[in-house]
Design a protein around this motif. Sequence first.
Motif, PDB file in Angstrom:
ATOM      1  N   LYS A 179      -9.617 105.652  11.730  1.00 18.83           N
ATOM      2  CA  LYS A 179      -9.417 106.567  12.534  1.00 18.83           C
ATOM      3  C   LYS A 179     -10.185 107.029  13.989  1.00 18.83           C
ATOM      4  N   ARG A 180      -8.871 107.213  14.867  1.00 21.55           N
ATOM      5  CA  ARG A 180      -9.906 107.662  16.295  1.00 21.55           C
ATOM      6  C   ARG A 180      -9.557 109.129  16.302  1.00 21.55           C
ATOM      7  N   SER A 181     -11.056 110.031  17.266  1.00 28.74           N
ATOM      8  CA  SER A 181     -11.078 110.773  17.307  1.00 28.74           C
ATOM      9  C   SER A 181     -10.409 111.215  17.850  1.00 28.74           C
ATOM     10  N   GLN A 182      -9.748 112.120  18.178  1.00 31.18           N
ATOM     11  CA  GLN A 182      -8.816 112.591  19.344  1.00 31.18           C
ATOM     12  C   GLN A 182      -9.517 113.321  19.949  1.00 31.18           C
ATOM     13  N   GLY A 183     -10.960 114.604  19.748  1.00 33.25           N
ATOM     14  CA  GLY A 183     -11.697 115.799  20.242  1.00 33.25           C
ATOM     15  C   GLY A 183     -11.866 114.995  21.749  1.00 33.25           C
ATOM     16  N   THR A 184     -12.593 115.981  22.202  1.00 31.92           N
ATOM     17  CA  THR A 184     -12.929 116.071  23.352  1.00 31.92           C
ATOM     18  C   THR A 184     -14.594 115.313  23.469  1.00 31.92           C
TER      19      THR A 184
END
Length: 124
Positions: A7-12
């Motif tokens: 999973k890749r984090s998509q947050g800022t």
Amino acid sequence: MATNTYKRSQGTGNSRRSFFSLLENLINVEKFFDKGLPVQFLMPFLFSTVLCIIYIGNLHYAEKNIRKATKLRVTVEDLRADYTTLKADYMYTSKQSEVAKKAMTLGLKESVEPPKIIKSNDEL
């Protein structure tokens, strides 16, 4: 069938970092040893390591002796109780009435008259 992917984090940038990654960034091993192993700290480090090993060994030795002393204390208390019991039994069986009862079983009887004093001529 589907394949496993990370999973890749998509947050800022609000993604949680693990404790070990934070610790690794804090220590940054390459920064400390970039000029080689600091040999000047080797002898104090070895000395403190030997002292720690001696301290731990002494602690184990002391705990072993404490356990042994506790076992011996319990043994002494048991022996003291046995001694007290045996002494009380001996004092009971050595009373004159008890000795007379045992002598009766052997066919002996207790003398009723007091002993006579014999005086010699040398004492007069």
